[in-house]
Design a protein around this motif. Sequence first.
Motif, PDB file in Angstrom:
ATOM      1  N   LYS A   1       0.800  -1.226   0.000  1.00  0.00           N
ATOM      2  CA  LYS A   1       0.000   0.000   0.000  1.00  0.00           C
ATOM      3  C   LYS A   1       0.835   1.281   0.000  1.00  0.00           C
ATOM      4  CE  LYS A   1      -2.456   0.997   3.738  1.00  0.00           C
ATOM      5  NZ  LYS A   1      -3.569   1.072   4.710  1.00  0.00           N
TER       6      LYS A   1
ATOM      7  N   ASP B   1      -1.099   6.232   5.744  1.00  0.00           N
ATOM      8  CA  ASP B   1      -2.071   6.011   4.663  1.00  0.00           C
ATOM      9  C   ASP B   1      -3.064   7.170   4.529  1.00  0.00           C
ATOM     10  OD1 ASP B   1      -3.532   5.636   6.944  1.00  0.00           O
ATOM     11  OD2 ASP B   1      -4.131   3.573   6.511  1.00  0.00           O
ATOM     12  N   GLU B   2      -2.687   8.363   5.028  1.00  0.00           N
ATOM     13  CA  GLU B   2      -3.583   9.512   4.956  1.00  0.00           C
ATOM     14  C   GLU B   2      -2.919  10.664   4.194  1.00  0.00           C
ATOM     15  OE1 GLU B   2      -5.800  10.733   8.272  1.00  0.00           O
ATOM     16  OE2 GLU B   2      -6.161   8.709   9.004  1.00  0.00           O
TER      17      GLU B   2
ATOM     18  N   VAL C   1      -9.582  11.193   5.431  1.00  0.00           N
ATOM     19  CA  VAL C   1      -9.824  10.127   4.445  1.00  0.00           C
ATOM     20  C   VAL C   1      -8.527   9.357   4.272  1.00  0.00           C
ATOM     21  CG1 VAL C   1     -10.510   9.566   2.092  1.00  0.00           C
ATOM     22  CG2 VAL C   1     -11.555  11.522   3.268  1.00  0.00           C
TER      23      VAL C   1
ATOM     24  N   VAL D   1      -6.424   5.656   2.935  1.00  0.00           N
ATOM     25  CA  VAL D   1      -6.431   4.634   1.889  1.00  0.00           C
ATOM     26  C   VAL D   1      -6.335   3.283   2.589  1.00  0.00           C
ATOM     27  CG1 VAL D   1      -5.276   3.725  -0.153  1.00  0.00           C
ATOM     28  CG2 VAL D   1      -5.351   6.197   0.243  1.00  0.00           C
ATOM     29  N   ASP D   2      -7.475   2.647   2.792  1.00  0.00           N
ATOM     30  CA  ASP D   2      -7.517   1.342   3.450  1.00  0.00           C
ATOM     31  C   ASP D   2      -7.594   0.198   2.455  1.00  0.00           C
ATOM     32  OD1 ASP D   2      -7.487   2.369   6.102  1.00  0.00           O
ATOM     33  OD2 ASP D   2      -9.609   2.852   5.924  1.00  0.00           O
ATOM     34  N   THR D   3      -8.221   0.441   1.300  1.00  0.00           N
ATOM     35  CA  THR D   3      -8.397  -0.579   0.269  1.00  0.00           C
ATOM     36  C   THR D   3      -8.112   0.045  -1.090  1.00  0.00           C
ATOM     37  OG1 THR D   3     -10.724  -0.093  -0.182  1.00  0.00           O
ATOM     38  CG2 THR D   3     -10.266  -1.574   1.670  1.00  0.00           C
TER      39      THR D   3
ATOM     40  N   ASP E   1     -10.310   2.871  -2.330  1.00  0.00           N
ATOM     41  CA  ASP E   1     -10.197   4.218  -1.752  1.00  0.00           C
ATOM     42  C   ASP E   1      -9.317   5.141  -2.598  1.00  0.00           C
ATOM     43  OD1 ASP E   1     -11.772   3.570   0.465  1.00  0.00           O
ATOM     44  OD2 ASP E   1     -10.037   2.807   1.576  1.00  0.00           O
TER      45      ASP E   1
ATOM     46  N   ILE F   1     -11.214   7.739  -4.647  1.00  0.00           N
ATOM     47  CA  ILE F   1     -11.845   8.739  -3.777  1.00  0.00           C
ATOM     48  C   ILE F   1     -10.825   9.786  -3.368  1.00  0.00           C
ATOM     49  CG2 ILE F   1     -12.966   9.091  -1.540  1.00  0.00           C
ATOM     50  CD1 ILE F   1     -14.051   6.196  -1.833  1.00  0.00           C
ATOM     51  N   VAL F   2      -9.648   9.325  -2.937  1.00  0.00           N
ATOM     52  CA  VAL F   2      -8.601  10.240  -2.489  1.00  0.00           C
ATOM     53  C   VAL F   2      -8.091  11.087  -3.649  1.00  0.00           C
ATOM     54  CG1 VAL F   2      -6.229  10.325  -1.630  1.00  0.00           C
ATOM     55  CG2 VAL F   2      -7.918   8.880  -0.494  1.00  0.00           C
TER      56      VAL F   2
END
Length: 243
Positions: free
Chosen positions: A18, A96-97, A224, A226-228, A231, A234-235
């Motif tokens: 990730k 992840d943000e 927001v 990024v978990d998957t 996402d 969206i980001v």
Amino acid sequence: MIIGVIPSRWGSTRFPGKPLTPILGKPLVRWVVEAAKRSQRLDRVLVATDDERIREAVAGACEVVMTPSDLPSGTDRVAVAAKAGPDDIVINIQGDEPLMDPALIDALAERMLRTGEEMATAVCPIRSLEQLQARTVVKCVLRADDSALTFSRLPIPCRRDGEPDLSSGLYWRHLGIYAYRGDFLAQLIATPPCALEKAESLEQLRALWLGGRIGVIRCEDEGVGVDTPADVAIVEALLRARN
């Protein structure tokens, strides 16, 4: 000294690799580094990783510390990388943000400088009953001085009669960013998980169990992350709108 540490592992059960996922053509972890470097309060920004590919992706953008792959938690990774002194302040910045607000980092640092609290974190309002009921959403109950009374995955505080009133100012969602005083961070990672922490799977309960006080910054935006893979789009849309 105030040290910002971004823990960044390659291995992820839900989303391997990730940190290097391209976000508008740039690795995810680079977005987080650049946001952290816009903070006015951080004296150092470093990435704590266990993977050479991540080290290469951020080389030249910030300090990089290679850490063992078998550390039990992100907090351990942060502590190993920071090598903080007792009076240092260490801020654990989620890797992840990419939309992380540098002003939140500054607010956490300023609270730690202003108070004798061992830790600080952030919350935002819970705005729906669905969020309140979800066990993936961690709830925080505040003291009068905006420090944390407790945390739970269950909907707390429980309203004995009737539906919870989400406009009451009682219902807060915990955000996963932490500031630690150096000596307390060392104590925290040297202490095995307590039964309460194991029951809820919430590491911050160990800090409260040890007697630490956790200051809380109130935010309006839950952020927001990024978990998957889903996402990412969206980001990217949010970043385009911001720019």
